[in-house]
Design a protein around this motif. Structure first.
Motif, short mmCIF file in Angstrom:
data_model
loop_
_atom_site.label_atom_id
_atom_site.label_comp_id
_atom_site.label_asym_id
_atom_site.label_seq_id
_atom_site.Cartn_x
_atom_site.Cartn_y
_atom_site.Cartn_z
N GLN A 159 26.30 46.41 29.12
CA GLN A 159 27.48 47.21 28.80
C GLN A 159 28.28 47.51 30.06
O GLN A 159 29.52 47.45 30.06
CB GLN A 159 27.05 48.51 28.13
N ALA A 160 27.58 47.84 31.15
CA ALA A 160 28.26 48.15 32.41
C ALA A 160 28.96 46.93 32.98
O ALA A 160 30.06 47.03 33.54
CB ALA A 160 27.26 48.72 33.41
N SER A 161 28.33 45.76 32.86
CA SER A 161 28.95 44.53 33.36
C SER A 161 30.26 44.25 32.63
O SER A 161 31.27 43.87 33.25
CB SER A 161 28.00 43.34 33.18
N GLY A 162 30.24 44.44 31.31
CA GLY A 162 31.47 44.26 30.55
C GLY A 162 32.54 45.27 30.92
O GLY A 162 33.74 44.95 30.97
N LEU A 163 32.11 46.51 31.18
CA LEU A 163 33.05 47.58 31.52
C LEU A 163 33.70 47.34 32.88
O LEU A 163 34.91 47.55 33.05
CB LEU A 163 32.32 48.92 31.51
N LEU A 164 32.91 46.91 33.85
CA LEU A 164 33.41 46.74 35.22
C LEU A 164 34.04 45.38 35.47
O LEU A 164 34.92 45.25 36.32
CB LEU A 164 32.27 46.96 36.22
N GLY A 165 33.57 44.37 34.73
CA GLY A 165 33.99 43.00 35.02
C GLY A 165 35.47 42.76 34.81
O GLY A 165 36.12 42.09 35.63
N SER A 166 36.03 43.30 33.74
CA SER A 166 37.45 43.04 33.44
C SER A 166 38.38 43.63 34.50
O SER A 166 39.23 42.91 35.05
CB SER A 166 37.79 43.58 32.05
N PRO A 167 38.27 44.93 34.83
CA PRO A 167 39.18 45.44 35.86
C PRO A 167 38.92 44.82 37.23
O PRO A 167 39.86 44.61 38.00
CB PRO A 167 38.89 46.95 35.87
N LEU A 168 37.66 44.51 37.54
CA LEU A 168 37.36 43.88 38.82
C LEU A 168 37.97 42.49 38.90
O LEU A 168 38.56 42.10 39.92
CB LEU A 168 35.85 43.80 39.03
N GLY A 169 37.86 41.72 37.80
CA GLY A 169 38.46 40.40 37.78
C GLY A 169 39.97 40.45 37.95
O GLY A 169 40.56 39.64 38.68
N SER A 170 40.60 41.40 37.28
CA SER A 170 42.05 41.54 37.39
C SER A 170 42.46 41.95 38.80
O SER A 170 43.45 41.42 39.35
CB SER A 170 42.55 42.59 36.39
N ALA A 171 41.71 42.87 39.40
CA ALA A 171 42.04 43.33 40.75
C ALA A 171 41.88 42.21 41.78
O ALA A 171 42.72 42.03 42.66
CB ALA A 171 41.15 44.52 41.12
N LEU A 172 40.79 41.47 41.66
CA LEU A 172 40.56 40.37 42.60
C LEU A 172 41.63 39.29 42.44
O LEU A 172 42.11 38.72 43.43
CB LEU A 172 39.17 39.77 42.37
N PHE A 173 42.03 39.02 41.21
CA PHE A 173 43.07 38.01 40.98
C PHE A 173 44.39 38.46 41.60
O PHE A 173 45.15 37.62 42.12
CB PHE A 173 43.24 37.78 39.47
N THR A 174 44.68 39.75 41.54
CA THR A 174 45.91 40.27 42.13
C THR A 174 45.93 40.03 43.63
O THR A 174 46.99 39.73 44.21
CB THR A 174 46.05 41.77 41.83
N LEU A 175 44.77 40.14 44.27
CA LEU A 175 44.70 39.91 45.71
C LEU A 175 44.89 38.43 46.05
O LEU A 175 45.75 38.07 46.85
CB LEU A 175 43.36 40.40 46.25
N LEU A 176 44.07 37.58 45.44
CA LEU A 176 44.13 36.15 45.64
C LEU A 176 43.68 35.46 44.36
O LEU A 176 42.62 35.80 43.83
CB LEU A 176 43.23 35.71 46.81
N PRO A 177 44.43 34.50 43.84
CA PRO A 177 44.08 33.90 42.55
C PRO A 177 42.69 33.26 42.51
O PRO A 177 42.06 33.22 41.45
CB PRO A 177 45.18 32.85 42.35
N TRP A 178 42.21 32.76 43.65
CA TRP A 178 40.91 32.09 43.66
C TRP A 178 39.75 33.04 43.95
O TRP A 178 38.58 32.66 43.84
CB TRP A 178 40.89 30.96 44.69
N LEU A 179 40.05 34.29 44.30
CA LEU A 179 39.00 35.22 44.72
C LEU A 179 38.00 35.56 43.60
O LEU A 179 36.79 35.65 43.87
CB LEU A 179 39.65 36.49 45.28
#
Length: 414
Positions: A159-179
């Motif tokens: 449950q925690a992985s699902g909760l954290l994964g989406s915003p983390l993925g979006s934030a990392l993509f904002t920094l660098l698309p390949w990150l």
């Protein structure tokens, strides 16, 4: 008293938190799941924000979801046939190579949709193998009296992985698309190292048999699950409830949109709902010590029947989030109850196949539910769709209460 006897007594007295091998497995699988979620979030963002079309994003999403239909059953048979630790290590290596391919292509300035589709399919496929192998391995890594607690922690981790994964993925993509894909690759490396450090075997000793037949092995897993009255009934009820939740998920989006809400408000609903899932997973052990599996299933259907129509009460994202949290909390407890029940009664050599069949049946209705929900909302409106969903959930609750198969699940879960 001999040294061996002293060691065995110390092992028996050792709490789960001191179980080194379980902790390594828990952390490694958690990092792997988080990396999977980060990559899954970044795939559609990459296509849409790097000049791809909506249809291309749909193709990548289709490739990512296809393994849920094609891979579940053969993966379950493979997990029971092969060494589970090696299966998980190969999964980490394969997913890492797929993510490395995406990172390399992006650094070279290329956006190849076929490559992204292949990477998404590979990532989704190996994650199915990985999850099945890990779930089947847990009962061999922990003591029997710790199984319920261990699975409760695994559910909370998921449950925690699902909760954290989406915003983390979006934030990392904002920094660098390949990150995001590089982080997913790093997560697989960490997970692989944790597996190599585990000393305990992931399965019981198997007798060598003659030539194996994949179809026969899958059929044996399906037959075993079919003859388990409680599991057969519970999984069918969960599959039916997933139809309803596809409707409620789309309804929440529509409510926010129709009331001039923003994507941020929708994110609030998602986060609050995710927290409810984590709370349910963490508190699941408390329910398992006090209720049988049958009472948990009946209670879940009843509570869901009460919560579903309440979605129409208010467009406030906090209210909608609280309702989503309640639904997710009950779902996490019921998932845990079914998982513990299956793990306790299923033979070790049948674990992978039983779990894969259960997963396919229970989640296989998601695609159908999404299509049906979209059609219903377009033609019957919000109130009509939620009304039908509530009626269907109430029917499931009545079936649960009256079903002798559901009431048969009286084995203790702790």
């Amino acid at each position: 008293m001999s040294r061996t006897e002293i060691t065995e007594r110390n092992d028996e007295a050792r709490p789960l938190s001191k179980n080194r091998d379980f902790n390594l497995l828990w952390v490694g699988a958690g990092v792997s799941a988080l990396g999977n979620r980060v990559a899954a979030t970044a795939f559609p963002l990459l296509v849409l924000w790097q000049g791809g079309s909506i249809s291309s994003a749909g193709l990548v999403a289709f490739a990512a979801q296809l393994p849920n239909l094609l891979v579940q059953l053969p993966a379950g048979a493979a997990v029971d046939r092969w060494d589970r630790r090696r299966v998980m290590l190969v999964c980490d290596l394969t997913a890492g190579l797929a993510m490395a391919g995406v990172v390399t292509a992006l650094l070279l300035g290329h956006l190849w949709i076929p490559l992204l589709m292949a990477a998404a399919f590979v990532e989704g496929s190996v994650m199915i193998f990985y999850r099945l192998a890990e779930r089947a391995a847990v009962r061999n890594v922990v003591r029997p009296e710790h199984l319920s607690t261990a699975l409760s922690r695994n559910e909370a981790r998921g449950q925690a992985s699902g909760l954290l994964g989406s915003p983390l993925g979006s934030a990392l993509f904002t920094l660098l698309p390949w990150l995001p894909f590089l982080v997913s690759l790093a997560g697989r490396a960490v997970a692989g190292l944790s597996l190599l450090a585990i000393r305990t075997g992931f399965q019981q000793t198997r007798e060598k048999t003659g030539e194996r037949n994949l179809r026969a092995e899958i059929a044996a897993g399906m037959a075993w699950l079919w003859h388990q009255r409680f599991l057969r009934a519970a999984i069918s009820l969960v599959a039916g409830s997933n139809l309803v939740f596809q409707a409620t998920n789309l309804a929440v989006v529509l409510i926010i949109k129709d009331n001039d809400g923003s994507p941020l408000e929708l994110g609030v609903v998602s986060v609050v709902g995710g927290l409810g899932g984590v709370l349910g997973a963490m508190s699941g052990g408390w329910f398992l010590t006090r209720l049988t599996a049958s009472r948990i299933v009946i209670g879940a259907m009843t509570v869901w029947t009460a919560l579903v129509p309440m979605i129409l009460l208010s467009p406030n994202p906090v209210v909608l989030g609280a309702l989503s949290a309640g639904i997710a909390c009950v779902g996490a407890v019921s998932n845990l109850a079914a998982g513990v029940y299956l793990a306790k009664i299923c033979p070790d050599e049948m674990q992978g196949r039983a779990i894969s069949v259960a997963s396919l049946v229970s989640s296989g209705t998601n695609s159908l539910g999404a299509v049906a929900a979209g059609f219903a909302l377009a033609h019957s409106g919000l109130t009509g769709t939620i009304g039908v969903a509530t009626g269907f959930m109430a029917l499931l609750a009545v079936i649960a209460v009256l079903s002798p198969a559901v009431r048969s699940g009286r084995e203790p879960l702790k």
